[in-house]
Write an enzyme that holds these catalytic residues in place. Structure first.
Site, PDB file in Angstrom:
ATOM      1  N   GLY A 144     -17.657 -17.265   3.686  1.00 16.25           N
ATOM      2  CA  GLY A 144     -17.303 -16.826   2.167  1.00 16.25           C
ATOM      3  C   GLY A 144     -18.208 -15.860   1.617  1.00 16.25           C
ATOM      4  N   GLU A 145     -19.108 -16.177   0.683  1.00 20.66           N
ATOM      5  CA  GLU A 145     -20.267 -15.148   0.116  1.00 20.66           C
ATOM      6  C   GLU A 145     -21.536 -15.913   0.180  1.00 20.66           C
ATOM      7  OE1 GLU A 145     -20.105 -11.904  -0.220  1.00 20.66           O
ATOM      8  OE2 GLU A 145     -22.281 -12.193  -0.833  1.00 20.66           O
ATOM      9  N   SER A 146     -22.356 -15.810   1.068  1.00 19.39           N
ATOM     10  CA  SER A 146     -23.235 -16.739   0.930  1.00 19.39           C
ATOM     11  C   SER A 146     -24.263 -16.693  -0.069  1.00 19.39           C
ATOM     12  CB  SER A 146     -24.458 -16.519   2.488  1.00 19.39           C
ATOM     13  OG  SER A 146     -24.777 -14.964   2.205  1.00 19.39           O
ATOM     14  N   CYS A 196     -19.920 -17.914   9.742  1.00 16.92           N
ATOM     15  CA  CYS A 196     -20.172 -16.702   8.941  1.00 16.92           C
ATOM     16  C   CYS A 196     -21.252 -16.934   7.839  1.00 16.92           C
ATOM     17  CB  CYS A 196     -18.864 -16.240   8.586  1.00 16.92           C
ATOM     18  SG  CYS A 196     -18.781 -14.455   8.166  1.00 16.92           S
ATOM     19  N   HIS A 221     -15.303 -16.198  12.414  1.00 19.77           N
ATOM     20  CA  HIS A 221     -14.356 -17.264  11.724  1.00 19.77           C
ATOM     21  C   HIS A 221     -13.324 -17.734  12.716  1.00 19.77           C
ATOM     22  CE1 HIS A 221     -15.019 -16.477   7.595  1.00 19.77           C
ATOM     23  NE2 HIS A 221     -15.496 -15.375   7.779  1.00 19.77           N
ATOM     24  N   GLU A 274     -11.782 -20.360  12.201  1.00 15.53           N
ATOM     25  CA  GLU A 274     -10.606 -21.213  11.436  1.00 15.53           C
ATOM     26  C   GLU A 274      -9.424 -20.240  11.162  1.00 15.53           C
ATOM     27  OE1 GLU A 274     -13.488 -20.142  10.339  1.00 15.53           O
ATOM     28  OE2 GLU A 274     -13.181 -19.710   8.245  1.00 15.53           O
TER      29      GLU A 274
END
Ligand code: GLN
Length: 189
Positions: free
Chosen positions: A47-49, A79, A169, A171
């Site tokens: 996502g966005e860390s 990620c 990723h 997933e």
């Protein structure tokens, strides 16, 4: 066996789907109350860390999760999840959980190569598909951290005790192998 998936932002649903396909029960951590139940492993998604790190703090999840991870809870960070685990970021002053002794570079592939797909070997698993999306990579690893995957000379996977961090990723691919590996690690306690 129950796996928690941090679900404050990012690609958490995809991880839940993979666990479901493996027949593994999972639940979402969205707030502090969700931590009341016991669980055997934790997934920190992509996502966005920056956003994820901020929300984790604001929601009061930071201290309890950090304590669990430092205490040996099996964790898989993908990620942005890897960024949350890293002890140091080479191009960002933030540090989040800081439990994984690696230096990570955010958005390491630049804009043009921001997203790509490849197949590469993960030690202990074999060759698997990997999707890189504005991905970081690992610039260096500290003592005790084992490099488990490299792509084009860059470290993209590391294991340190029961913590696994990958810059790709798994997933969003059709391979369940990394998740199976993680579930086996979690089952071994
Ligand atoms: N670029 C994101 C970050 O730095 C990570 C990207 C991802 O998780 N797909 O937080």
């Amino acid at each position: 066996m129950k796996i928690a998936v941090l679900a404050v932002q990012g690609a958490f649903v995809e991880h839940e789907r993979m666990l479901g396909q493996l027949g593994i029960e999972s639940f979402e951590i969205r707030q502090k109350n969700d931590l009341r139940q016991d669980f055997d492993g934790l997934i920190l998604p992509g996502g966005e860390s920056t956003v994820m790190g901020k929300l984790v703090r604001e929601l009061g999840l930071f201290e309890p999760l950090k304590e669990k991870i430092a205490g040996g809870l099996p964790v898989l960070g993908t990620c942005a999840g890897l960024i949350l685990l890293a002890e140091k970021l080479s191009n960002d002053a933030n540090v989040y959980f800081g439990t994984l002794p690696v230096t990570v570079k955010r958005n390491a592939y630049g804009r043009q190569l921001g997203s790509f797909y490849t197949n590469a070997e993960v030690r202990g698993i074999g060759e698997i598909p990997m999707a890189f999306i504005r991905a970081p990579y690992i610039e260096s690893v500290g003592s005790g951290a084992e490099v488990i995957a490299e792509v084009d000379g860059n470290i993209v996977g590391v294991r340190y005790g029961r913590q696994i961090g990958v810059s790709f990723h798994p997933e969003v691919t059709d391979s369940l192998r990394l998740h199976r590996y993680f579930v086996e690690l979690a089952a071994a306690g």
